[in-house]
Design a protein around this motif. Structure first.
Motif, mmCIF file in Angstrom:
data_model
loop_
_atom_site.group_PDB
_atom_site.id
_atom_site.type_symbol
_atom_site.label_atom_id
_atom_site.label_comp_id
_atom_site.label_asym_id
_atom_site.label_seq_id
_atom_site.Cartn_x
_atom_site.Cartn_y
_atom_site.Cartn_z
ATOM 1 N N LEU A 3 62.145 18.712 39.137
ATOM 2 C CA LEU A 3 61.654 17.664 38.099
ATOM 3 C C LEU A 3 61.461 16.251 38.974
ATOM 4 C CD1 LEU A 3 63.816 18.690 35.087
ATOM 5 C CD2 LEU A 3 61.415 19.215 35.439
ATOM 6 N N HIS A 4 62.355 15.937 39.968
ATOM 7 C CA HIS A 4 62.452 14.696 40.349
ATOM 8 C C HIS A 4 61.972 14.837 41.986
ATOM 9 C CE1 HIS A 4 64.082 12.819 36.704
ATOM 10 N NE2 HIS A 4 64.693 14.015 36.698
ATOM 11 N N MET A 5 61.856 13.483 42.236
ATOM 12 C CA MET A 5 61.795 13.410 43.734
ATOM 13 C C MET A 5 62.922 13.021 44.580
ATOM 14 S SD MET A 5 58.546 13.920 43.643
ATOM 15 C CE MET A 5 58.014 13.622 45.586
ATOM 16 N N ASP A 6 64.045 12.856 43.944
ATOM 17 C CA ASP A 6 65.286 12.640 44.578
ATOM 18 C C ASP A 6 66.435 13.271 43.628
ATOM 19 O OD1 ASP A 6 67.500 11.583 46.201
ATOM 20 O OD2 ASP A 6 66.285 9.445 46.251
ATOM 21 N N LYS A 7 67.424 13.276 44.196
ATOM 22 C CA LYS A 7 68.779 14.082 43.687
ATOM 23 C C LYS A 7 68.830 13.962 42.053
ATOM 24 C CE LYS A 7 73.669 13.040 43.466
ATOM 25 N NZ LYS A 7 74.961 12.257 43.809
ATOM 26 N N VAL A 8 69.046 14.781 41.349
ATOM 27 C CA VAL A 8 69.391 14.921 40.087
ATOM 28 C C VAL A 8 70.803 14.546 39.815
ATOM 29 C CG1 VAL A 8 69.475 16.265 37.791
ATOM 30 C CG2 VAL A 8 67.522 16.781 39.456
ATOM 31 N N SER A 9 71.129 13.692 39.301
ATOM 32 C CA SER A 9 72.526 12.988 39.409
ATOM 33 C C SER A 9 73.244 13.517 37.971
ATOM 34 C CB SER A 9 72.345 11.465 39.539
ATOM 35 O OG SER A 9 71.599 10.810 38.477
ATOM 36 N N VAL A 10 72.413 13.424 36.886
ATOM 37 C CA VAL A 10 73.015 13.858 35.445
ATOM 38 C C VAL A 10 72.016 14.862 34.714
ATOM 39 C CG1 VAL A 10 72.406 11.585 34.601
ATOM 40 C CG2 VAL A 10 74.207 12.775 33.643
ATOM 41 N N VAL A 11 72.936 15.482 34.007
ATOM 42 C CA VAL A 11 72.232 16.394 33.095
ATOM 43 C C VAL A 11 72.636 16.629 31.751
ATOM 44 C CG1 VAL A 11 71.068 17.865 34.774
ATOM 45 C CG2 VAL A 11 73.009 18.671 34.025
ATOM 46 N N ALA A 12 71.972 16.946 30.526
ATOM 47 C CA ALA A 12 72.475 16.733 29.545
ATOM 48 C C ALA A 12 71.730 17.612 28.437
ATOM 49 C CB ALA A 12 73.099 15.507 28.677
ATOM 50 N N PHE A 13 72.229 18.898 27.523
ATOM 51 C CA PHE A 13 71.487 19.658 26.537
ATOM 52 C C PHE A 13 71.299 18.484 25.480
ATOM 53 C CE2 PHE A 13 72.675 23.311 29.082
ATOM 54 C CZ PHE A 13 71.478 23.969 28.845
ATOM 55 N N PHE A 14 70.360 19.032 24.706
ATOM 56 C CA PHE A 14 70.008 18.318 23.411
ATOM 57 C C PHE A 14 70.793 19.260 22.564
ATOM 58 C CE2 PHE A 14 66.938 16.168 25.298
ATOM 59 C CZ PHE A 14 66.440 15.040 24.451
ATOM 60 N N LYS A 15 71.249 18.603 21.398
ATOM 61 C CA LYS A 15 71.908 19.638 20.358
ATOM 62 C C LYS A 15 71.154 20.994 20.026
ATOM 63 C CE LYS A 15 75.074 16.538 20.585
ATOM 64 N NZ LYS A 15 74.434 15.531 21.426
ATOM 65 N N ASP A 16 69.862 20.744 20.009
ATOM 66 C CA ASP A 16 69.095 21.881 19.745
ATOM 67 C C ASP A 16 69.039 22.897 20.659
ATOM 68 O OD1 ASP A 16 67.229 21.178 21.705
ATOM 69 O OD2 ASP A 16 65.677 20.382 20.258
ATOM 70 N N GLY A 17 69.576 22.856 21.843
ATOM 71 C CA GLY A 17 69.702 24.011 22.900
ATOM 72 C C GLY A 17 68.388 24.379 23.333
ATOM 73 N N ARG A 18 67.442 23.795 22.989
ATOM 74 C CA ARG A 18 66.013 24.061 23.690
ATOM 75 C C ARG A 18 65.779 23.099 24.880
ATOM 76 N NH1 ARG A 18 62.077 22.949 20.769
ATOM 77 N NH2 ARG A 18 62.986 21.539 19.354
#
Length: 347
Positions: A3-18
Motif C-alpha cells: 500500500l505504501h512506498m515506505d514502512k507501514v508504521s501503524v494499522v487499525a481496523f474500522f469497527k465494521d471489520g471490512r
C-alpha cells in the motif's frame, strides 16, 4: 498487499471489520477494503513527515493521525479530506492518538512529555497532562474517565475530568511501547522493549500473574481482542504471537514474517490479525485455527472458549457466547444458562 512506498508504521481496523487504515513513513494514510483486496481511500496527504499513529472514531466516520511533524490531523472518511488540522501544540513527534469511547475527545501522546486531550469535534485543546518523560502510548479506559500513558519504564494513569495523575506504575525495565485496557476496564496490558508483556490491576497498579516472555527481541506493539480474551504482540524477532489474558500463556505457534513487522491490529470479530512491515506491505492472517488450539491448552483449568463465553455472556452477546460455549464439552452448565437466556430474551 503493498500500500505504501515506505514502512507501514501503524494499522487499525474500522469497527465494521471490512476496512483498515494504514499510516506510513511515506507521509500518507490509506484505507483498504479487506474483502475486495483493494484500496478504498487515499492517499490522505497532509503530514509533512512520517506518520506514526492513527485511530478510527467509534462511528467509523473520522480518522485521527499523528506524525513526526509534531502535528495531528483529523480526517473525514467519506470525503477523504481534512476536517481540521494540522493541530500543532506538540513540540516533538506524536507517537500515539486515540479517540474516547464516545468519540467526543481525542488524546495524543508525544515525546515532548505531554498528553493533550482535544475536542474531537472542534480541534480545541481541552487539557494538557504533563509527564516527566516522553510519552509513547495513550489509551482511554472503556468509560472515558481515565487515560493510561506509557513512557520510559512507567505507566501513568490520569483522571480525564481534572487532568490530574491518579497513580504511576513502575512497569518495565525499558520503554513501554504499548498500553491497552481490557474491555471491562479492570486490567491494563503493557508491552515493552524489555521483551515482556505484563498485566496490571487498573484500580491500584498491582501486577497480575506472570509476564509473557516468549519474544526474543523488542516488543513494539500489542493489540487486544474486542472481547478481551486474548492479545496479539509483534516484535523485532519478526513474529506475531497470541496470548490468553486469563492464563497469560501463549496460544498456538508464532506467526513468522520474512520482514520486520512494525504494527498489529485484530479484527472486531477476532478472526483476523493484520500486520504492517518495513516494505510498505500489509498482511492478514486467519487466527481461527490458532485460537481453536487453545481449547486443548486450557482444558485442565477451564477452557479458553469457556472464559471467552463468560465474557460475551456478561456483555449480553448471547448468540456469540453460545457459539463459544458449544465448542467445549466441559461447560454444559454455561450452555444451559445461555440457552435459557436466549429463550427468554427478545431480539
Amino acid at each position: 498487499m503493498r500500500l505504501h512506498m515506505d514502512k507501514v508504521s501503524v494499522v487499525a481496523f474500522f469497527k465494521d471489520g471490512r476496512r483498515v487504515v494504514t499510516g506510513s513513513w511515506d507521509y500518507t494514510l490509506r484505507i483498504c477494503d479487506i474483502q475486495k483486496g483493494t484500496v478504498a481511500g487515499g492517499p490522505f496527504v497532509g503530514h509533512r513527515d512520517k506518520v506514526f499513529s492513527v485511530a478510527v472514531s467509534p462511528d467509523d466516520r473520522r480518522i485521527a493521525s499523528g506524525g513526526r511533524d509534531n502535528t495531528i490531523i483529523i480526517w473525514d472518511v467519506e470525503s477523504k479530506r481534512m476536517l481540521f488540522g494540522p493541530l500543532a501544540k506538540h513540540t516533538n513527534m506524536v507517537s500515539s492518538v486515540c479517540f474516547s469511547p464516545d468519540g467526543k475527545k481525542l488524546a495524543s501522546g508525544s515525546y515532548d512529555s505531554k498528553v493533550i486531550i482535544w475536542d474531537a469535534e472542534t480541534g480545541a485543546v481541552l487539557s494538557t497532562l504533563r509527564s516527566d518523560r516522553g510519552v509513547s502510548s495513550v489509551a482511554f479506559n472503556p468509560d472515558g474517565s481515565k487515560l493510561a500513558s506509557g513512557s520510559l519504564r512507567t505507566i501513568q494513569i490520569w483522571c480525564t475530568d481534572n487532568a490530574e495523575p491518579i497513580f504511576e506504575i513502575n512497569a518495565h525495565e525499558k520503554w513501554v511501547l504499548s498500553v491497552v485496557w481490557s474491555p471491562d476496564g479492570h486490567q491494563l496490558v503493557s508491552a515493552s522493549y524489555d521483551n515482556t508483556v505484563k498485566f496490571w490491576d487498573s484500580s491500584n497498579g498491582y501486577q497480575i500473574g506472570q509476564p509473557c516472555t516468549s519474544h526474543t527481541s523488542n516488543i513494539n506493539l500489542l493489540a487486544i481482542s474486542s472481547d478481551g480474551s486474548f492479545i496479539a504482540t509483534i516484535s523485532d524477532d519478526r513474529t506475531v504471537q497470541h496470548w490468553s489474558t486469563k492464563s497469560h500463556q501463549k496460544i498456538g505457534e508464532p506467526l513468522k514474517h520474512i520482514e520486520d513487522v512494525t504494527c498489529v491490529s485484530i479484527s472486531p470479530d477476532a478472526e483476523l490479525v493484520m500486520v504492517g512491515d518495513f516494505l510498505g506491505e500489509i498482511r492478514f492472517w486467519s487466527i481461527k485455527n490458532i485460537l481453536s488450539a487453545a481449547v486443548q491448552l486450557y482444558s485442565s483449568s477451564g477452557s479458553y472458549f469457556a472464559h471467552r463465553s463468560k465474557l460475551k455472556l456478561a456483555r449480553n452477546l448471547y448468540h456469540e457466547a453460545l457459539s463459544d460455549a458449544q465448542k467445549v464439552r466441559t461447560i454444559s452448565v454455561i450452555v444451559s444458562t445461555i440457552v435459557v437466556m436466549l429463550n427468554t430474551t427478545d431480539f
